[in-house]
Design a protein around this motif. Sequence first.
Motif, PDB file in Angstrom:
ATOM      1  N   ALA A   1       2.179   6.040  11.296  1.00 49.41           N
ATOM      2  CA  ALA A   1       1.255   5.065  11.773  1.00 49.41           C
ATOM      3  C   ALA A   1      -0.197   5.222  10.801  1.00 49.41           C
ATOM      4  O   ALA A   1      -0.834   4.392  10.093  1.00 49.41           O
ATOM      5  N   ILE A   2      -0.423   6.639  10.563  1.00 48.41           N
ATOM      6  CA  ILE A   2      -1.555   6.843   9.652  1.00 48.41           C
ATOM      7  C   ILE A   2      -1.349   6.472   8.464  1.00 48.41           C
ATOM      8  O   ILE A   2      -2.118   6.135   7.667  1.00 48.41           O
TER       9      ILE A   2
ATOM     10  N   GLY B   1       0.850  -1.291   0.004  1.00 49.13           N
ATOM     11  CA  GLY B   1       0.068  -0.068  -0.088  1.00 49.13           C
ATOM     12  C   GLY B   1       0.801   1.250  -0.105  1.00 49.13           C
ATOM     13  O   GLY B   1       0.413   2.270  -0.112  1.00 49.13           O
ATOM     14  N   LEU B   2       2.214   1.038   0.187  1.00 54.92           N
ATOM     15  CA  LEU B   2       2.929   2.337   0.158  1.00 54.92           C
ATOM     16  C   LEU B   2       3.657   2.637  -1.053  1.00 54.92           C
ATOM     17  O   LEU B   2       4.306   3.527  -1.193  1.00 54.92           O
ATOM     18  N   LYS B   3       3.326   1.803  -2.088  1.00 50.60           N
ATOM     19  CA  LYS B   3       3.937   1.989  -3.448  1.00 50.60           C
ATOM     20  C   LYS B   3       3.200   3.129  -4.025  1.00 50.60           C
ATOM     21  O   LYS B   3       1.983   3.309  -4.114  1.00 50.60           O
ATOM     22  N   PRO B   4       3.964   4.128  -4.644  1.00 50.50           N
ATOM     23  CA  PRO B   4       3.493   5.372  -5.347  1.00 50.50           C
ATOM     24  C   PRO B   4       2.611   5.106  -6.435  1.00 50.50           C
ATOM     25  O   PRO B   4       1.680   5.940  -6.550  1.00 50.50           O
ATOM     26  N   ASP B   5       2.708   4.045  -7.101  1.00 50.63           N
ATOM     27  CA  ASP B   5       1.724   3.693  -8.263  1.00 50.63           C
ATOM     28  C   ASP B   5       0.540   2.963  -7.974  1.00 50.63           C
ATOM     29  O   ASP B   5      -0.067   2.568  -8.881  1.00 50.63           O
TER      30      ASP B   5
ATOM     31  N   THR C   1      -9.254   6.243  -5.857  1.00 49.76           N
ATOM     32  CA  THR C   1      -8.140   6.507  -4.909  1.00 49.76           C
ATOM     33  C   THR C   1      -7.128   5.766  -5.015  1.00 49.76           C
ATOM     34  O   THR C   1      -6.904   4.801  -6.141  1.00 49.76           O
ATOM     35  N   GLY C   2      -6.067   6.108  -4.596  1.00 53.94           N
ATOM     36  CA  GLY C   2      -4.638   5.353  -4.688  1.00 53.94           C
ATOM     37  C   GLY C   2      -3.490   6.316  -4.422  1.00 53.94           C
ATOM     38  O   GLY C   2      -3.725   7.454  -4.558  1.00 53.94           O
ATOM     39  N   GLY C   3      -2.547   5.834  -3.557  1.00 51.00           N
ATOM     40  CA  GLY C   3      -1.303   6.692  -3.458  1.00 51.00           C
ATOM     41  C   GLY C   3      -1.299   7.345  -2.207  1.00 51.00           C
ATOM     42  O   GLY C   3      -0.358   8.270  -1.555  1.00 51.00           O
ATOM     43  N   GLU C   4      -2.541   7.267  -1.360  1.00 51.08           N
ATOM     44  CA  GLU C   4      -2.690   7.994  -0.020  1.00 51.08           C
ATOM     45  C   GLU C   4      -1.430   7.716   0.936  1.00 51.08           C
ATOM     46  O   GLU C   4      -0.832   8.280   1.742  1.00 51.08           O
TER      47      GLU C   4
ATOM     48  N   SER D   1       3.315   8.760   3.913  1.00 55.30           N
ATOM     49  CA  SER D   1       4.576   8.267   4.230  1.00 55.30           C
ATOM     50  C   SER D   1       5.656   9.386   3.934  1.00 55.30           C
ATOM     51  O   SER D   1       6.869   9.547   4.728  1.00 55.30           O
ATOM     52  N   GLU D   2       5.748   9.934   2.909  1.00 54.84           N
ATOM     53  CA  GLU D   2       6.453  11.019   2.315  1.00 54.84           C
ATOM     54  C   GLU D   2       6.576  12.240   3.054  1.00 54.84           C
ATOM     55  O   GLU D   2       7.383  12.562   3.612  1.00 54.84           O
TER      56      GLU D   2
END
Length: 295
Positions: A96-97, A58-62, A70-73, A78-79
């Motif tokens: 954590a968020i 889920g942390l992948k940018p793409d 949705t996507g990339g949240e 994280s960034e």
Amino acid sequence: MIKYDSISQLVEKAEHRNIKISELVLEDQAAAMEMTTLQLYEKMQLNFEIMRQSVTEGLKPDQKSMSGLTGGEGYKMSEYACGEGEPLCGRQMSKAIARALAVAGCNAAMGKIVAAPTAGSCGILPGCLVTLYEDRGFQEKDIVMSMFTSGAFGMVIANKASLAGAEGGCQAECGSAAAMAAAALTELMGGTPSQCADACAIAIANQMGLVCDPVGGLVEIPCIKRNVSGLMIAFSAADMALAGISSEIPADECIDAMREVGDALPRTLRETAAGGLATTPTGKKLRDKVFKGED
């Protein structure tokens, strides 16, 4: 499988034997399922590993959901959490968020997740537990054991109320997940069984009446961001309980009240996408964007 009837029953049994709720549950469930405690522990350990994998995915940018809404949240958060300057919520809480968003986003993108207790609320427990494991250095064994406590609390909620948004609104999903996570966090931090119950009650009280209004009927908007709210409530509820702040209303009564509120919610606010944010002008436009040309 043993079905627990109340939180008070769990607390009383654990306190009578001077053990953690997780130890009681592991022993009871292993015997009921005719498994060794090690076999059952390893099954739960696999659940935690899948949670960690879903955070990574889920942390992948793409990352994108099937609908494209949705996507990339998780990546963006994280960034931000790891960037320059101190986030308002602090670096640990912001990470954590990000993890809660990541797992919920992984679900929307048809990735593999652990429904804890549901797919719509899947980011709350992993967001809490993976953070304590990766950022606070908690031992995996303790993390996995705390999942038995959260599972038992979830079982009580399922038996006394509901875990389904279609039946009880989002309070039944994100509210229950926050309560389960709060109990797990409290045990991990050395809290007593009674404090675990207080954390559960506080978390439920703070999400009482939360409606289920998915835009387009998809578990994305506002579901993904509600996982963050649930995570924050879990952490704060656990901290209050650990500080010695009790819930004036017992956990079992909070669960009963949640059931009553869920029964009172109109059909439009129980996962039908017929009310709330789902029927705002923008909500309708987003729905039409996804389902254009369909009846």
